[in-house]
Design a protein around this motif. Structure first.
Motif, PDB file in Angstrom:
ATOM      1  N   ARG B 429       0.822  -1.200   0.000  1.00 54.54           N
ATOM      2  CA  ARG B 429       0.000   0.000   0.000  1.00 54.54           C
ATOM      3  C   ARG B 429       0.862   1.258   0.000  1.00 54.54           C
ATOM      4  O   ARG B 429       1.941   1.284   0.597  1.00 54.54           O
ATOM      5  CB  ARG B 429      -0.918   0.016   1.222  1.00 54.54           C
ATOM      6  N   ARG B 432       2.864   2.859   3.102  1.00 51.10           N
ATOM      7  CA  ARG B 432       3.169   1.843   4.106  1.00 51.10           C
ATOM      8  C   ARG B 432       4.667   1.824   4.440  1.00 51.10           C
ATOM      9  O   ARG B 432       5.057   1.654   5.595  1.00 51.10           O
ATOM     10  CB  ARG B 432       2.715   0.480   3.578  1.00 51.10           C
ATOM     11  N   GLU B 434       6.754   4.274   4.357  1.00 52.80           N
ATOM     12  CA  GLU B 434       7.093   5.413   5.217  1.00 52.80           C
ATOM     13  C   GLU B 434       6.603   5.184   6.639  1.00 52.80           C
ATOM     14  O   GLU B 434       7.273   5.528   7.603  1.00 52.80           O
ATOM     15  CB  GLU B 434       6.484   6.705   4.652  1.00 52.80           C
ATOM     16  N   ARG B 435       5.426   4.547   6.753  1.00 55.20           N
ATOM     17  CA  ARG B 435       4.865   4.327   8.082  1.00 55.20           C
ATOM     18  C   ARG B 435       5.736   3.396   8.917  1.00 55.20           C
ATOM     19  O   ARG B 435       5.810   3.513  10.135  1.00 55.20           O
ATOM     20  CB  ARG B 435       3.471   3.723   7.943  1.00 55.20           C
ATOM     21  N   ILE B 436       6.352   2.433   8.265  1.00 58.44           N
ATOM     22  CA  ILE B 436       7.179   1.484   9.014  1.00 58.44           C
ATOM     23  C   ILE B 436       8.595   2.029   9.195  1.00 58.44           C
ATOM     24  O   ILE B 436       9.170   1.938  10.276  1.00 58.44           O
ATOM     25  CB  ILE B 436       7.237   0.127   8.278  1.00 58.44           C
ATOM     26  N   ARG B 478       4.279 -11.340   2.864  1.00 58.67           N
ATOM     27  CA  ARG B 478       3.367 -10.320   3.361  1.00 58.67           C
ATOM     28  C   ARG B 478       3.868  -8.928   2.963  1.00 58.67           C
ATOM     29  O   ARG B 478       5.028  -8.745   2.600  1.00 58.67           O
ATOM     30  CB  ARG B 478       3.289 -10.394   4.890  1.00 58.67           C
ATOM     31  N   ILE B 480       4.671  -6.546   4.874  1.00 64.05           N
ATOM     32  CA  ILE B 480       5.792  -6.104   5.702  1.00 64.05           C
ATOM     33  C   ILE B 480       7.122  -6.630   5.144  1.00 64.05           C
ATOM     34  O   ILE B 480       8.162  -5.982   5.257  1.00 64.05           O
ATOM     35  CB  ILE B 480       5.581  -6.546   7.182  1.00 64.05           C
ATOM     36  N   ASP B 481       7.060  -7.832   4.529  1.00 66.17           N
ATOM     37  CA  ASP B 481       8.288  -8.392   3.961  1.00 66.17           C
ATOM     38  C   ASP B 481       8.761  -7.554   2.773  1.00 66.17           C
ATOM     39  O   ASP B 481       9.965  -7.418   2.538  1.00 66.17           O
ATOM     40  CB  ASP B 481       8.050  -9.842   3.531  1.00 66.17           C
ATOM     41  N   VAL B 483       8.213  -4.327   2.548  1.00 67.32           N
ATOM     42  CA  VAL B 483       8.768  -3.109   3.152  1.00 67.32           C
ATOM     43  C   VAL B 483      10.238  -3.342   3.484  1.00 67.32           C
ATOM     44  O   VAL B 483      11.097  -2.503   3.222  1.00 67.32           O
ATOM     45  CB  VAL B 483       7.978  -2.725   4.411  1.00 67.32           C
TER      46      VAL B 483
END
Ligand SMILES: [Zn+2]
Lengths: 355, 838
Positions: B429, B432, B434-436, B478, B480-481, B483
């Motif tokens: 997304r 995302r 930047e958020r992490i 996923r 997150i992976d 990211v």
């Protein structure tokens, strides 16, 4: 008559000045202020004087009398003090002798010292300090930290298991302080900022590995926490520990319970990160690299939040970071202890070097 | 994973010094343990030579005098190897060449014969360790050719420490792709899709898709039957047959690459399986198909106790938890681990079955551990490979079998496959990353990073739809992976800001228990005790040394299933053993006294927890399996305080240590009492007459006493005194921080003394209790200032002298007011058998 009184005053002052013992001073007092003294006589005979002289003679005489009394009183005190000082000066001891009774000096173990220092730094950054069990369920040490059954990462950390015929490999000695991440999240909703110092165990023993060692875990979970916050937090902590000029380096790595994961290094405090010393030789502390490896860290893996979703940890609304490192490593670096095993040998000649 | 730089450079040459590449890899997630240079420091002076003649040295039995063509003419070289012979192609180190280790080759006379160089063994070139003779090259590069063209001399090799999630980096091509993403240097097509495979062997685009195309006249399916009985343990098994295989040594380049990678060349067919594994990450196995009855292989769970003779020469006994490859006669291999010797490829082999299979990672991991067997294959399979990698391996192997073994592939593959794992694209997304990370990276740059790493990327607005390549399938599942992938390629070290978490303020702090624990530790330090940190595990015999009854719960609660040694096999249930052991060690090293304390946990059967975490009551939904309260134990041997010029050091007795304990409790604003409970069993490791129970209020919190002489002797100690208490219980009694102020009276006290004769065994604390009870409100203090027995006192009696203080908050007490209280006290004392003296 007034002139005479003033002459008496001058004489008396000189006599008081000249007196250098209590008895001489008493003689002086009797001579000038005693019953037979001239001044006393003058004052006693005021009534016989012509009326216009009575006022000035009376007031001057009384003033002089008072002044002389005060003068003598002060001189008496001065002489008394001088005599006391003289007798004290003769009453001497050898101040170079040691205090008595001698009191033994105790010591706090360097691991405790180092742990307290880290705790204090992190408390200052707003963290709570927590403890967790060392004999732990497999669930907290592995499963809930996203090490599924049969995951090779379980093998990486050579684990001590507790003998239990009913639950083989279900109870173990924690291999890291990370199980408390899950316990802490189960116990309190976000935001959560905590560190966990404590003993950890791995089946490994040589000069650089001890089957028992100490770690500090850190966990920060809340809204909007980022990897950049992890970097800033570690940097702040490392500067407190190793000095204000330190820098931090994060290298991507892999841990099952963080994503992204990093290992973090601090710039060498001996060579300032250059890798070489002033005389041009290679820095032995960082082996010429300029960086010293300290620990692992990363952003809490959403799968870990999945295990504590009931406690209010929704990976779409909160993020967090976690980090861990060895206390012995910090103590060795700060105090130049070369061999890990010295910490558990407890030779008092080592312990006595730390206060 | 050893990565010869030159091999990787076939696919991507990042144009960096190996050390710089290593540094960049470390900063993007692949630790390079070290960079080694194989063999001599420089390839200079090492050339190919042809042995024209080899004759015995006239004066030395073991030496040969050889005439060698080194391109620049013929030269005489004296050689000590037994296997040197005319006709061989060898490696010659010319005078001036520097050997590994720094020795320079010089012209020299050996037993009267001039030698102009040295014929090298592979050991001398650090190309191998197994051979004693000289290295003989089988095909003949021209004499004078620089040896580095056929051998990895002075070849930099990167030793990667690959994290277990990165199965792609267990293949050279995967590492090359990583180098590409790091350096942006071009990446050649894969060795199964148009890229090179080795010198003189190339692939064509679409090799994998064409695996079923017609080849030889024989069909694999006609010669080979594969039955997979357990799809969970073997999700895919592919097999291809080859006829007319010429088994022999591999070409030098192939051997050299295997050696550089750390593997031993065996024969061309076996070497091909290893080469393919090193290149693609997918292990293979070769069978002599003529030794597989009916060409039939069954993949099934082994039976308990079933045995298999493996290629390493050992026999393994399997269990029904393990997967085996069976032929009609028995077992022909351990799935994913190692082939069996029954169908081993040998010099006489002409028909070969090439297996590329996929196995269940966790199962392989368990089998590997249970058998104590770890192979290059199992170390890859245990991390779970994707089933599609089998086809890549078959495609590369086919090219090599044809190119090197002159083999004819049978037509088609036999491919037994469970449904493949799903491969839905993953959405990344917008925002995302930047958020992490806390660092903005625009969508184009994100897409670019992912594409360089081999991901397929489609844009959907600012979202990315990402397709994961097969060799990253189990690692990247996923958002997150993704990211992480974007982050690690984005030079985070330079770009990531260092910020602190914002948001709601929060109080940091130590808990009350933690703060008071420090105070307790510091109190002992101030009393002259050194803190120690003992091992949590101990020797089961410690319980005996401490004379603990086998029924005592402290005789061992937590036992390790896999201790490092027997003397570290149980968790301690008391700190005393650690402290005694440390005292002994220090005294034996010359210390003349020790005063030690430890504040640490003991490990008891689960039961009642004490208060808070220091009592073993930790947060979390599930109670800990055992009870781990924090204890505090102190021990003194010899004097605590040293002697001085006007005081003599006295040995520590019970009361010296009790004073330390009282100081500790007093520093926490509380007090402890010590009692001997008549009839109650004492601690077996303490002197029965000089020990007691420590109480805080009514609660027993530990013990104090002189160490029993038998126990002291076990630890080579003279007399020693110790106490151990449950810290949380003591802290619980402490009012620190919660003290309530009471007004103090301005009226003066009245002090009166009395002396009373009581039975020897009557505890002083009981006498005080009687006095305090009888004294009521007006008695504000009672203390013992003398204890006397001996001359003038009857046998079995002692005299206690007490000082009593009377005081009222609102008035000065008169004798008349005190009198009735005083007689009440005396009456009470007499009632308990006390006799007033004087
Ligand atoms: Zn340095």
């Amino acid at each position: 008559m007034v002139e005479r009184i003033e002459e008496i005053e001058a004489e008396a002052k000189a006599a008081v000045e000249a007196a250098d013992s209590a008895s001489e001073l008493e003689e002086t007092r009797v001579r000038f202020l005693g019953r037979k003294a001239e001044l006393t006589g003058i004052l006693r005979g005021i009534a016989d004087l012509p009326p216009e002289q009575r006022g000035p003679v009376g007031s001057t005489g009384n003033k002089v009398r008072k002044a002389l009394e005060g003068l003598i009183e002060a001189k008496v005190e001065g002489l008394r003090n001088a005599e006391l000082e003289k007798s004290l000066a003769g009453d001497r001891i050898d101040v170079s002798l040691p205090g008595s009774p001698a009191r033994a000096i105790g010591h706090i173990h360097p691991i405790t010292r180092t742990r307290r220092m880290i705790e204090d730094v992190m408390v200052g950054l707003g963290y709570q300090v927590m403890e967790g069990p060392e004999v732990e369920h497999d669930y907290y040490n592995f499963t809930a930290l996203n090490h599924p059954e049969g995951h090779p990462a379980r093998m990486l950390q050579d684990t001590f298991y507790v003998e239990d015929e009913e639950h083989v490999e279900q109870v173990l000695l924690r291999t890291h302080t990370s199980p408390m991440q899950v316990r802490a999240m189960e116990a309190s909703p976000p935001p959560l900022f905590m560190i966990v110092p404590g003993k950890t165990y791995r089946r490994d023993s040589d000069a650089t590995h001890s089957p028992m060692f100490h770690q500090v875990e850190g966990l920060a979970v809340g809204e909007g926490i980022t990897l950049a916050d992890l970097k800033g937090t570690l940097l702040a902590m490392l500067r407190e520990i190793f000095g204000p000029d330190r820098e931090i380096r994060m290298r991507p790595h892999f841990f099952p319970f963080t994503e992204p994961s990093v290992e973090f290094d601090v710039s060498c405090f001996r060579c300032g990160g250059s890798g070489s010393l002033d005389d041009g030789s290679r820095c032995g502390l960082c082996k010429g690299i300029g960086w010293i490896e300290l620990g692992g860290a990363g952003m809490v893996d959403p799968n870990v939040f999945g295990f504590v979703a009931d406690a209010g940890y929704d990976p779409d609304s909160v993020t967090g970071f976690a980090f861990g490192f060895g206390i012995e490593r910090i103590a060795m670096l700060r105090h130049g202890v070369g061999d890990l095993r010295l910490f558990f040998d407890n030779d008092v000649r080592m312990l006595e070097q730390f206060s | 994973m050893r990565v010869p730089y030159g091999w990787m450079a076939d696919y991507c040459d990042p144009g960096l010094e190996p050390r710089d590449l290593a540094e960049k890899m470390a900063m993007t997630g692949t630790e390079v343990e070290r960079v080694v240079t194989l063999g001599p420091p420089s390839p200079e002076g090492f050339v190919i030579g042809k042995v024209l003649a080899a004759e015995k040295h006239p004066d030395a039995d073991r030496l040969s005098v050889c005439q060698v063509d080194t391109g620049d003419g013929e030269r005489t070289i004296v050689c000590g190897a037994p296997n040197v012979a005319a006709g061989q192609t060898v490696v010659v180190a010319l005078p001036g060449a520097v050997m590994p280790g720094g020795m320079e080759i010089k012209q020299a006379k050996l037993r009267g014969v001039e030698s102009n160089g040295m014929i090298c063994s592979d050991r001398e070139l650090e190309l191998g360790e197994d051979h004693d003779g000289i290295l003989v090259l089988n095909d003949g590069p021209a004499p004078g050719t620089s040896a580095t063209e056929v051998l990895p001399l002075a070849e930099p090799v990167l030793e990667l420490e690959v994290t277990p999630n990165r199965t792609d980096c267990f293949g050279i091509y995967g590492v090359a792709r990583e180098a590409h993403a790091i350096s942006a240097a071009p990446l050649s097509p894969a060795p199964w899709n148009g890229g090179p495979i080795g010198p003189g062997v190339d692939s064509e685009a679409g090799d994998v898709e064409r695996l079923d195309d017609a080849a030889g006249e024989v069909k694999t399916a006609d010669r080979v039957r594969i039955m997979v009985r357990d799809e969970e343990l073997c999700p895919r098994f592919t097999a291809r047959g080859y006829t007319d295989v010429k088994v022999g040594p591999s070409p030098v380049w192939l051997k050299a690459r295997l050696i550089a990678a750390g593997m031993r060349p065996i024969s061309n067919v076996v070497d091909i399986t290893n080469y393919v594994m090193w290149l693609t990450g997918q292990p293979m196995h070769a069978y002599d198909l003529d030794l597989v009855p009916e060409g039939e292989l069954v993949i099934r769970r082994a039976e308990n106790g079933e045995k298999v003779a493996a290629l390493d020469g050992d026999e393994y006994e399997l269990t029904d938890q393990m997967v085996a490859v069976a032929d009609r006669n028995g077992l022909a291999g351990i799935g994913g681990m190692m082939g069996g010797s029954v169908s081993e490829v040998s010099a006489s082999t002409t028909t070969v079955l090439m297996e590329a299979a996929n196995w269940n990672g966790p199962n392989i991991l368990r089998t590997s551990r249970d058998l104590g067997l770890r192979s290059e294959a199992s170390s890859r399979f245990e991390k779970q490979l994707h089933p599609d990698l089998t086809l890549r391996a078959q495609a590369v192997a086919a090219r090599l079998m044809v190119g090197i073994c002159d083999a004819t592939p049978m037509t088609g593959l036999v491919d037994v496959a469970a449904p493949p794992p799903s491969s839905e694209p993953i959405r990344l997304r917008a925002g995302r990353v930047e958020r992490i990370l806390g660092l903005a990276i625009d969508a184009d740059r994100q897409a670019e990073a992912l594409e360089m790493l081999g991901f397929g990327v489609e844009r959907e607005g600012d979202d990315l739809l990402v397709k994961v390549p097969a060799d990253r399938h189990f690692d990247v599942t996923r958002e997150i992976d993704l990211v992480e992938e974007v982050g690690r390629i984005s030079d985070l070290d330079r770009n990531l800001p260092a910020t602190l978490p914002s948001g709601a303020g929060r109080p940091g702090g130590l808990s009350r228990q933690q703060a008071l624990q420090r105070r307790a530790e510091d109190s002992l330090r101030e009393s002259g005790f050194d803190e120690m940190v003992g091992w949590s595990f101990t020797d089961p015999a410690e319980a005996d040394r401490l004379r603990l009854d086998p029924e005592d719960p402290r005789a061992g609660a937590v036992r390790l299933a896999n201790p490092l040694s027997e003397d570290q096999s149980v968790m301690r249930t008391t700190l005393l053993g650690s402290v005694l052991g440390t005292a002994r060690r220090n005294l034996s090293r010359g210390a003349d006294r020790v005063a030690l304390f430890e504040c640490g946990r003991v490990y008891l059967p689960s039961g009642a927890f004490g208060p808070g975490p220091l009592g073993g009551d930790f947060p979390g939904n599930t109670r800990p399996p055992f009870n781990e309260p924090q204890h505090l134990c102190a021990l003194a041997v010899g004097s605590v305080d040293p002697s001085s010029w006007r005081t003599e050091a006295s040995g520590s007795d019970f009361f010296a240590l009790k004073g330390v304990l009282e100081h500790l409790a007093g520093g926490l604003g509380t007090a402890v009492t010590v009692e001997r409970i008549p009839g109650a069993p004492t601690q077996p490791f303490l002197h029965p007459g000089k020990s007691g129970v420590v109480r805080a209020g009514d609660r027993p919190i530990g013990w104090i006493g002189e160490i029993h002489p038998l126990v002291a002797a076990e630890y080579d100690l003279g007399s020693a005194v110790a106490f151990e208490i449950a810290l949380a219980d003591l802290l619980d009694a402490s009012p620190v921080g919660e003290e309530a102020y009471r007004d103090f009276t301005p009226f003066p006290p009245v002090d009166r003394d009395l002396a009373v004769l009581v039975e020897e065994d009557m505890p002083a604390s009981s006498v005080l209790a009687v006095v305090e009870e009888a004294g009521g409100e007006l008695l504000t203090g009672a203390s013992i200032f003398d204890v006397y027995s001996g001359e003038g006192i009857g046998a079995g009696e002692k005299s206690l002298a007490l000082r009593l203080r009377f005081r009222a908050p609102d008035r000065t007490l008169s004798d008349e007011e005190i009198e009735p209280v005083w007689s009440g006290i005396i009456e009470a004392l007499e009632k308990t058998g006390g006799k007033l003296r004087g």
